[in-house]
Design a protein around this motif. Structure first.
Motif, PDB file in Angstrom:
ATOM      1  N   GLN A   1      15.066   0.690  -3.721  1.00 43.11           N
ATOM      2  CA  GLN A   1      14.860   1.262  -5.053  1.00 43.11           C
ATOM      3  C   GLN A   1      13.663   2.175  -4.794  1.00 43.11           C
ATOM      4  OE1 GLN A   1      14.313  -2.305  -4.920  1.00 43.11           O
ATOM      5  NE2 GLN A   1      15.638  -3.258  -6.436  1.00 43.11           N
ATOM      6  N   ASP A   2      13.663   3.371  -5.715  1.00 45.73           N
ATOM      7  CA  ASP A   2      12.579   4.034  -5.821  1.00 45.73           C
ATOM      8  C   ASP A   2      11.432   3.541  -6.710  1.00 45.73           C
ATOM      9  OD1 ASP A   2      12.094   6.558  -4.645  1.00 45.73           O
ATOM     10  OD2 ASP A   2      13.196   7.761  -6.149  1.00 45.73           O
ATOM     11  N   SER A   3      10.204   3.472  -6.331  1.00 47.89           N
ATOM     12  CA  SER A   3       9.325   2.876  -7.028  1.00 47.89           C
ATOM     13  C   SER A   3       7.830   3.697  -6.997  1.00 47.89           C
ATOM     14  CB  SER A   3       9.126   1.472  -6.671  1.00 47.89           C
ATOM     15  OG  SER A   3       8.194   1.453  -5.277  1.00 47.89           O
ATOM     16  N   VAL A   4       7.133   3.180  -8.021  1.00 52.67           N
ATOM     17  CA  VAL A   4       5.597   3.579  -7.902  1.00 52.67           C
ATOM     18  C   VAL A   4       4.849   2.298  -7.603  1.00 52.67           C
ATOM     19  CG1 VAL A   4       5.727   5.299  -9.545  1.00 52.67           C
ATOM     20  CG2 VAL A   4       5.080   3.000 -10.557  1.00 52.67           C
ATOM     21  N   TRP A   5       4.019   2.242  -6.796  1.00 57.80           N
ATOM     22  CA  TRP A   5       3.430   1.167  -5.951  1.00 57.80           C
ATOM     23  C   TRP A   5       1.879   1.274  -6.020  1.00 57.80           C
ATOM     24  CZ3 TRP A   5       0.502   2.046  -1.666  1.00 57.80           C
ATOM     25  CH2 TRP A   5       0.980   3.249  -1.114  1.00 57.80           C
ATOM     26  N   SER A   6       1.186   0.060  -5.917  1.00 54.97           N
ATOM     27  CA  SER A   6      -0.097   0.113  -5.616  1.00 54.97           C
ATOM     28  C   SER A   6      -0.450  -1.501  -5.055  1.00 54.97           C
ATOM     29  CB  SER A   6      -0.982  -0.097  -7.069  1.00 54.97           C
ATOM     30  OG  SER A   6      -2.367  -0.247  -6.979  1.00 54.97           O
ATOM     31  N   PRO A   7      -1.325  -1.344  -4.054  1.00 56.48           N
ATOM     32  CA  PRO A   7      -1.991  -2.758  -3.636  1.00 56.48           C
ATOM     33  C   PRO A   7      -2.627  -3.939  -4.424  1.00 56.48           C
ATOM     34  CG  PRO A   7      -3.301  -0.783  -2.956  1.00 56.48           C
ATOM     35  CD  PRO A   7      -2.359  -0.021  -3.609  1.00 56.48           C
ATOM     36  N   ALA A   8      -2.277  -4.936  -4.229  1.00 55.81           N
ATOM     37  CA  ALA A   8      -2.863  -5.896  -5.209  1.00 55.81           C
ATOM     38  C   ALA A   8      -3.341  -6.924  -4.193  1.00 55.81           C
ATOM     39  CB  ALA A   8      -2.078  -6.478  -6.023  1.00 55.81           C
ATOM     40  N   LEU A   9      -3.879  -8.108  -4.891  1.00 52.32           N
ATOM     41  CA  LEU A   9      -4.518  -9.207  -4.154  1.00 52.32           C
ATOM     42  C   LEU A   9      -3.919 -10.426  -4.999  1.00 52.32           C
ATOM     43  CD1 LEU A   9      -6.165  -9.898  -1.795  1.00 52.32           C
ATOM     44  CD2 LEU A   9      -8.207 -10.186  -3.235  1.00 52.32           C
ATOM     45  N   ILE A  10      -3.186 -11.290  -4.451  1.00 58.76           N
ATOM     46  CA  ILE A  10      -2.662 -12.666  -5.047  1.00 58.76           C
ATOM     47  C   ILE A  10      -3.792 -13.597  -4.790  1.00 58.76           C
ATOM     48  CG2 ILE A  10      -0.933 -14.194  -5.613  1.00 58.76           C
ATOM     49  CD1 ILE A  10      -0.167 -11.169  -6.314  1.00 58.76           C
ATOM     50  N   LYS A  11      -4.269 -14.225  -5.809  1.00 60.13           N
ATOM     51  CA  LYS A  11      -5.241 -15.171  -5.836  1.00 60.13           C
ATOM     52  C   LYS A  11      -4.494 -16.536  -5.866  1.00 60.13           C
ATOM     53  CE  LYS A  11      -9.574 -16.802  -6.286  1.00 60.13           C
ATOM     54  NZ  LYS A  11      -9.599 -17.847  -5.426  1.00 60.13           N
ATOM     55  N   ARG A  12      -4.636 -17.420  -4.809  1.00 57.45           N
ATOM     56  CA  ARG A  12      -4.051 -18.486  -4.541  1.00 57.45           C
ATOM     57  C   ARG A  12      -5.041 -19.690  -4.859  1.00 57.45           C
ATOM     58  NH1 ARG A  12      -0.303 -18.003   0.640  1.00 57.45           N
ATOM     59  NH2 ARG A  12      -2.391 -17.287   1.427  1.00 57.45           N
ATOM     60  N   GLU A  13      -4.473 -20.979  -5.129  1.00 62.23           N
ATOM     61  CA  GLU A  13      -5.571 -21.970  -5.555  1.00 62.23           C
ATOM     62  C   GLU A  13      -6.334 -22.533  -4.460  1.00 62.23           C
ATOM     63  OE1 GLU A  13      -5.386 -24.787  -8.076  1.00 62.23           O
ATOM     64  OE2 GLU A  13      -4.127 -23.915  -9.466  1.00 62.23           O
ATOM     65  N   ASP A  14      -5.804 -23.240  -3.483  1.00 61.73           N
ATOM     66  CA  ASP A  14      -6.766 -23.601  -2.426  1.00 61.73           C
ATOM     67  C   ASP A  14      -6.450 -22.738  -1.173  1.00 61.73           C
ATOM     68  OD1 ASP A  14      -7.600 -25.697  -4.117  1.00 61.73           O
ATOM     69  OD2 ASP A  14      -5.852 -26.806  -3.813  1.00 61.73           O
ATOM     70  N   ASN A  15      -5.697 -21.749  -1.017  1.00 58.74           N
ATOM     71  CA  ASN A  15      -5.340 -20.999  -0.080  1.00 58.74           C
ATOM     72  C   ASN A  15      -5.993 -19.611  -0.122  1.00 58.74           C
ATOM     73  OD1 ASN A  15      -3.577 -22.907   0.956  1.00 58.74           O
ATOM     74  ND2 ASN A  15      -2.082 -22.316  -0.409  1.00 58.74           N
ATOM     75  N   PRO A  16      -6.234 -18.801   1.036  1.00 53.06           N
ATOM     76  CA  PRO A  16      -6.873 -17.760   0.908  1.00 53.06           C
ATOM     77  C   PRO A  16      -5.929 -16.495   0.196  1.00 53.06           C
ATOM     78  CG  PRO A  16      -5.831 -18.110   3.088  1.00 53.06           C
ATOM     79  CD  PRO A  16      -5.962 -19.285   2.550  1.00 53.06           C
ATOM     80  N   PRO A  17      -6.672 -15.445  -0.502  1.00 50.50           N
ATOM     81  CA  PRO A  17      -5.760 -14.601  -1.068  1.00 50.50           C
ATOM     82  C   PRO A  17      -4.940 -13.908  -0.351  1.00 50.50           C
ATOM     83  CG  PRO A  17      -8.083 -14.344  -1.437  1.00 50.50           C
ATOM     84  CD  PRO A  17      -7.979 -15.292  -0.329  1.00 50.50           C
ATOM     85  N   LEU A  18      -3.773 -13.254  -0.873  1.00 46.38           N
ATOM     86  CA  LEU A  18      -2.611 -12.706  -0.060  1.00 46.38           C
ATOM     87  C   LEU A  18      -2.490 -11.202  -0.723  1.00 46.38           C
ATOM     88  CD1 LEU A  18      -0.170 -13.553   1.678  1.00 46.38           C
ATOM     89  CD2 LEU A  18       1.051 -13.608  -0.357  1.00 46.38           C
ATOM     90  N   GLU A  19      -2.512 -10.252   0.492  1.00 49.36           N
ATOM     91  CA  GLU A  19      -2.524  -8.878   0.188  1.00 49.36           C
ATOM     92  C   GLU A  19      -0.906  -8.703   0.134  1.00 49.36           C
ATOM     93  OE1 GLU A  19      -4.249  -6.457   3.177  1.00 49.36           O
ATOM     94  OE2 GLU A  19      -6.152  -7.817   3.060  1.00 49.36           O
ATOM     95  N   VAL A  20      -0.575  -8.021  -0.866  1.00 53.32           N
ATOM     96  CA  VAL A  20       0.727  -7.530  -1.534  1.00 53.32           C
ATOM     97  C   VAL A  20       0.520  -5.997  -1.958  1.00 53.32           C
ATOM     98  CG1 VAL A  20       1.435  -9.733  -1.845  1.00 53.32           C
ATOM     99  CG2 VAL A  20       0.615  -8.249  -3.628  1.00 53.32           C
ATOM    100  N   ILE A  21       1.865  -5.528  -1.773  1.00 57.02           N
ATOM    101  CA  ILE A  21       1.980  -4.208  -2.632  1.00 57.02           C
ATOM    102  C   ILE A  21       2.868  -4.532  -3.641  1.00 57.02           C
ATOM    103  CG2 ILE A  21       2.926  -1.837  -2.536  1.00 57.02           C
ATOM    104  CD1 ILE A  21       2.146  -1.648   0.333  1.00 57.02           C
ATOM    105  N   LEU A  22       2.649  -4.239  -4.854  1.00 59.85           N
ATOM    106  CA  LEU A  22       3.250  -4.279  -6.256  1.00 59.85           C
ATOM    107  C   LEU A  22       3.938  -3.191  -6.705  1.00 59.85           C
ATOM    108  CD1 LEU A  22       3.272  -6.656  -8.292  1.00 59.85           C
ATOM    109  CD2 LEU A  22       1.555  -5.453  -9.421  1.00 59.85           C
ATOM    110  N   HIS A  23       5.472  -3.269  -6.934  1.00 57.71           N
ATOM    111  CA  HIS A  23       6.139  -2.024  -7.163  1.00 57.71           C
ATOM    112  C   HIS A  23       6.771  -2.135  -8.487  1.00 57.71           C
ATOM    113  CE1 HIS A  23       6.629  -0.609  -2.841  1.00 57.71           C
ATOM    114  NE2 HIS A  23       6.263  -1.849  -2.667  1.00 57.71           N
ATOM    115  N   VAL A  24       6.709  -1.234  -9.096  1.00 56.42           N
ATOM    116  CA  VAL A  24       7.347  -0.880 -10.458  1.00 56.42           C
ATOM    117  C   VAL A  24       8.467  -0.121 -10.480  1.00 56.42           C
ATOM    118  CG1 VAL A  24       7.113  -0.415 -12.858  1.00 56.42           C
ATOM    119  CG2 VAL A  24       5.656  -1.863 -11.903  1.00 56.42           C
TER     120      VAL A  24
END
Length: 153
Positions: free
Chosen positions: A127-150
């Motif tokens: 898909q064609d998208s617009v995107w931005s990096p984001a950080l997913i905060k997890r309970e007892d685990n380290p945060p996860l780096e993702v790219i969020l696409h719309v």
């Protein structure tokens, strides 16, 4: 000189450049709407999330519940799907029909994690998208780096 100028203007108008500018305006409007929805998603704060996000309410830090809790009950954070497209009904403009979202995980979600939550709403790069990096905060685990696409399905 006047006749040459008039001929050029008529050729441009009749030749379709007027229609081309209308297409460019419509395409720009679509990109703008996607960017605005992405910004709404990056700033969305589900106060009812089980994952405590304590980063001074900074943009682009999201609780894992938004990506792991499908069809949440009233009072819970999570996402819904429509035609295999993820959306969050509380985010303005994100309805799963006109615009949807997905994530692209940048690192191994199991690394340094004990019993990590399953991240759903994966983005397929077709898909064609617009995107931005984001950080997913997890309970007892380290945060996860993702790219969020719309994207528009």
């Amino acid at each position: 000189m006047l006749i040459i100028g008039l001929t050029i203007i008529i050729n441009l108008y009749v030749g379709g450049l007027h229609d081309l500018s209308a297409d460019v305006d419509m395409a720009s409007e679509e990109d703008y709407r996607q960017a605005m929805i992405l910004e709404n998603l990056l700033n969305y704060d589900p106060a009812l999330s089980e994952t405590d996000v304590d980063y001074d309410q900074r943009r682009a830090v999201m609780p894992v519940d938004l990506l792991s809790n499908e069809d949440p009950e009233d009072g819970e954070a999570g996402f819904h799907t429509r035609n295999d497209n993820c959306y969050i009904s509380e985010v303005t403009g994100l309805d799963g029909e006109e615009f949807a979202f997905g994530v692209q995980v940048l690192s191994d979600e199991n690394e340094y994690a004990e019993e990590p939550e399953t991240i759903q709403c994966r983005f397929t790069e077709v898909q064609d998208s617009v995107w931005s990096p984001a950080l997913i905060k997890r309970e007892d685990n380290p945060p996860l780096e993702v790219i969020l696409h719309v994207y528009s399905p």
